[in-house]
Design an enzyme around this catalytic site. Structure first.
Site, PDB file in Angstrom:
ATOM      1  N   GLY A  16       8.671  -6.707   7.179  1.00  0.00           N
ATOM      2  CA  GLY A  16       9.396  -7.533   8.124  1.00  0.00           C
ATOM      3  C   GLY A  16      10.659  -6.889   8.662  1.00  0.00           C
ATOM      4  N   GLU A  17      11.138  -7.425   9.770  1.00  0.00           N
ATOM      5  CA  GLU A  17      12.430  -7.052  10.363  1.00  0.00           C
ATOM      6  C   GLU A  17      13.458  -8.078   9.893  1.00  0.00           C
ATOM      7  OE1 GLU A  17      15.835  -6.367  12.096  1.00  0.00           O
ATOM      8  OE2 GLU A  17      14.256  -4.846  12.261  1.00  0.00           O
TER       9      GLU A  17
ATOM     10  N   CYS B 299       6.212  -1.150  15.204  1.00  0.00           N
ATOM     11  CA  CYS B 299       6.526   0.285  15.152  1.00  0.00           C
ATOM     12  C   CYS B 299       5.244   1.067  14.872  1.00  0.00           C
ATOM     13  CB  CYS B 299       7.574   0.566  14.093  1.00  0.00           C
ATOM     14  SG  CYS B 299       9.182  -0.189  14.457  1.00  0.00           S
TER      15      CYS B 299
ATOM     16  N   SER C  24      18.431  -3.585   6.609  1.00  0.00           N
ATOM     17  CA  SER C  24      17.861  -2.630   7.558  1.00  0.00           C
ATOM     18  C   SER C  24      17.435  -3.337   8.833  1.00  0.00           C
ATOM     19  CB  SER C  24      16.648  -1.940   6.915  1.00  0.00           C
ATOM     20  OG  SER C  24      16.002  -1.078   7.822  1.00  0.00           O
TER      21      SER C  24
ATOM     22  N   CYS D 174      13.299  -3.165  -3.355  1.00  0.00           N
ATOM     23  CA  CYS D 174      13.010  -3.259  -1.929  1.00  0.00           C
ATOM     24  C   CYS D 174      12.267  -4.569  -1.704  1.00  0.00           C
ATOM     25  CB  CYS D 174      12.172  -2.059  -1.491  1.00  0.00           C
ATOM     26  SG  CYS D 174      11.698  -2.069   0.242  1.00  0.00           S
TER      27      CYS D 174
ATOM     28  N   GLU E  53       4.957  -7.955  -0.265  1.00  0.00           N
ATOM     29  CA  GLU E  53       5.104  -7.024  -1.372  1.00  0.00           C
ATOM     30  C   GLU E  53       6.581  -6.708  -1.597  1.00  0.00           C
ATOM     31  OE1 GLU E  53       1.064  -4.365  -1.461  1.00  0.00           O
ATOM     32  OE2 GLU E  53       2.452  -3.947   0.194  1.00  0.00           O
TER      33      GLU E  53
ATOM     34  N   ASN F  33       5.679   8.913   5.458  1.00  0.00           N
ATOM     35  CA  ASN F  33       4.704   8.586   4.434  1.00  0.00           C
ATOM     36  C   ASN F  33       3.351   8.299   5.080  1.00  0.00           C
ATOM     37  OD1 ASN F  33       6.387   8.553   1.964  1.00  0.00           O
ATOM     38  ND2 ASN F  33       7.503   6.981   3.098  1.00  0.00           N
TER      39      ASN F  33
ATOM     40  N   CYS G 231       5.022  -8.212  10.318  1.00  0.00           N
ATOM     41  CA  CYS G 231       6.174  -7.867  11.147  1.00  0.00           C
ATOM     42  C   CYS G 231       5.737  -7.873  12.607  1.00  0.00           C
ATOM     43  CB  CYS G 231       6.715  -6.483  10.768  1.00  0.00           C
ATOM     44  SG  CYS G 231       8.204  -6.005  11.678  1.00  0.00           S
TER      45      CYS G 231
ATOM     46  N   CYS H 206       8.395   3.814   2.100  1.00  0.00           N
ATOM     47  CA  CYS H 206       8.809   3.313   3.409  1.00  0.00           C
ATOM     48  C   CYS H 206       7.653   3.363   4.411  1.00  0.00           C
ATOM     49  CB  CYS H 206       9.973   4.145   3.944  1.00  0.00           C
ATOM     50  SG  CYS H 206      11.484   3.951   3.016  1.00  0.00           S
TER      51      CYS H 206
ATOM     52  N   CYS I 168       4.236   2.519  11.248  1.00  0.00           N
ATOM     53  CA  CYS I 168       4.483   1.665  10.083  1.00  0.00           C
ATOM     54  C   CYS I 168       3.283   0.748   9.838  1.00  0.00           C
ATOM     55  CB  CYS I 168       5.737   0.829  10.321  1.00  0.00           C
ATOM     56  SG  CYS I 168       6.092  -0.368   9.015  1.00  0.00           S
TER      57      CYS I 168
END
Length: 375
Positions: free
Chosen positions: A187-188, A136, A221, A125, A112, A323, A132, A366, A139
């Site tokens: 993703g990272e 985390c 990021s 974004c 996305e 969020n 990922c 986020c 997330c």
């Protein structure tokens, strides 16, 4: 979270179930583009014409390439512009100025992107991986696990499509330019380093070889991939680095951000400060505020102390109201607690701005991206 926790996965898969993504014009250097068109029996200058159509006119449609002979444009686009993204669903919020797009990739993987139009800028974004592997805990993407890395062209195509949509006036407010790109989608980014750097170079390359964006308007990021952070500092491209910290102490951060068990808080902050030292670019510290988990006043003080221990003027803090994510046991901090957290950071002299949350009602904010198909 409920259910079985997702394990930290630092592997770097490059292939999906159908192999690597097809090679695209964007995956080639300018010299390789010339070689590619020559191999197809065309004159070398056709490479510049194709680049102008793609990066300046934001089109890969052969019907728009009227300065090329029809036979040439059909051969060139068929070989150099394979379809990489298929728009599967679009959702909007904020009066149509926030647009979340679900893309299907060539092998069925899903990612996305989220386009946000503000009064004085437009920000996209973008996703760098399908899923990922960093797990985390708060997330939605991190709870999916990792499917595969995206290619440079798959990432750049997200940007081109957004820029084309803005230029065509498809977002309320009239035609506009894309001004900012943030690698904060699925993703990272630094776990897909080669493709990320290929994308960054393409974004900042002057037209017609790239999109001609300012490196200062590109944000990469990371949750703290320390070796890659240090490598990024030496690239000579002054993008903005954002470190997703979320806790100043190792005990809590290792629970929230499992990569902390590999590179701890101090190592991540040292690498962030090194980035500032090398590039002169102020680093952003991202901090999702979670009620009664990481929003304590003493943690704000500890964060301020750790940042100041490395110097002054090198960092900016972005607290982010958590969020909502399905099945999560956590919620956003009480507004009064959030205000106290911010006040404590500012009392330490840390420039602090609470992140403006856009698109949360369409799971576009986020930590919410999960590539869901269902309404």
């Amino acid at each position: 979270m409920t259910g079985t926790p997702v394990r930290l996965d630092l592997s770097s898969p490059t292939r999906g179930p159908r192999g690597k993504p097809p090679k695209h014009f964007v995956d080639l250097t300018p010299a390789e583009r010339v070689a590619a068109v020559t191999e197809l029996g065309e004159k070398p200058f056709r490479a510049k014409q194709l680049a102008t159509h793609y990066f300046t006119h934001l089109s890969s449609d052969p019907s728009t390439m009227t300065d090329l002979p029809k036979a040439s444009r059909d051969v060139l686009t068929a070989n150099l512009f394979p379809p990489l993204l298929e728009r599967a669903r679009t959702m909007t919020a904020d009066g149509g100025t926030t647009v979340k797009t679900l893309w299907h990739l060539f092998d069925g993987a899903k990612v996305e992107s989220v386009l946000m139009r503000y009064a004085n800028r437009t920000t996209l974004c973008i996703s760098s991986q399908a899923g990922c592997g960093l797990a985390c805990a708060f997330c939605a993407t991190g709870q999916m696990g990792l499917t595969r890395n995206l290619s440079t062209a798959e990432i750049v195509e997200q940007v081109r499509e957004a820029a084309r949509s803005l230029a065509a006036g498809e977002v309320p407010g009239g035609p506009a330019r894309l001004t900012n790109v943030v690698f904060m989608g699925m993703g990272e980014p630094l776990a897909n380093y080669k493709a990320i750097m290929g994308t960054v170079r393409t974004l900042v390359a002057p037209a017609p070889d790239g999109l001609g964006m300012s490196a200062r308007n590109v944000t990469v990021s990371t949750v703290g991939m320390v070796p890659a952070m240090r490598k990024l500092a030496d690239e000579g491209i002054p993008v903005t680095l954002a470190l997703s910290l979320h806790a100043p102490d190792d005990e809590l951060r290792s629970e929230l951000v499992p990569v902390n068990t590999r590179w701890d808080v101090d190592e991540a902050l040292d690498a962030a400060y090194h980035y500032f030292e090398v590039t002169g670019r102020r680093v952003s510290i991202e901090y999702a505020l979670i009620r009664d988990v990481n929003d304590h006043a003493w943690r704000a003080d500890l964060l301020g102390e750790k940042l100041n221990a490395r110097g002054r003027g090198w960092v900016h803090c972005n607290p982010i109201p958590l969020n909502p994510v399905p099945n999560s046991r956590w919620t956003a901090s009480d507004p009064a607690v959030e205000a106290e957290f911010v006040a404590r950071l500012r009392a330490h002299g840390i420039p602090t701005t609470v992140r403006d949350t856009r698109g949360s009602e369409i799971d576009g904010a986020c930590g919410q991206l999960a590539a869901e198909e269902d309404e």
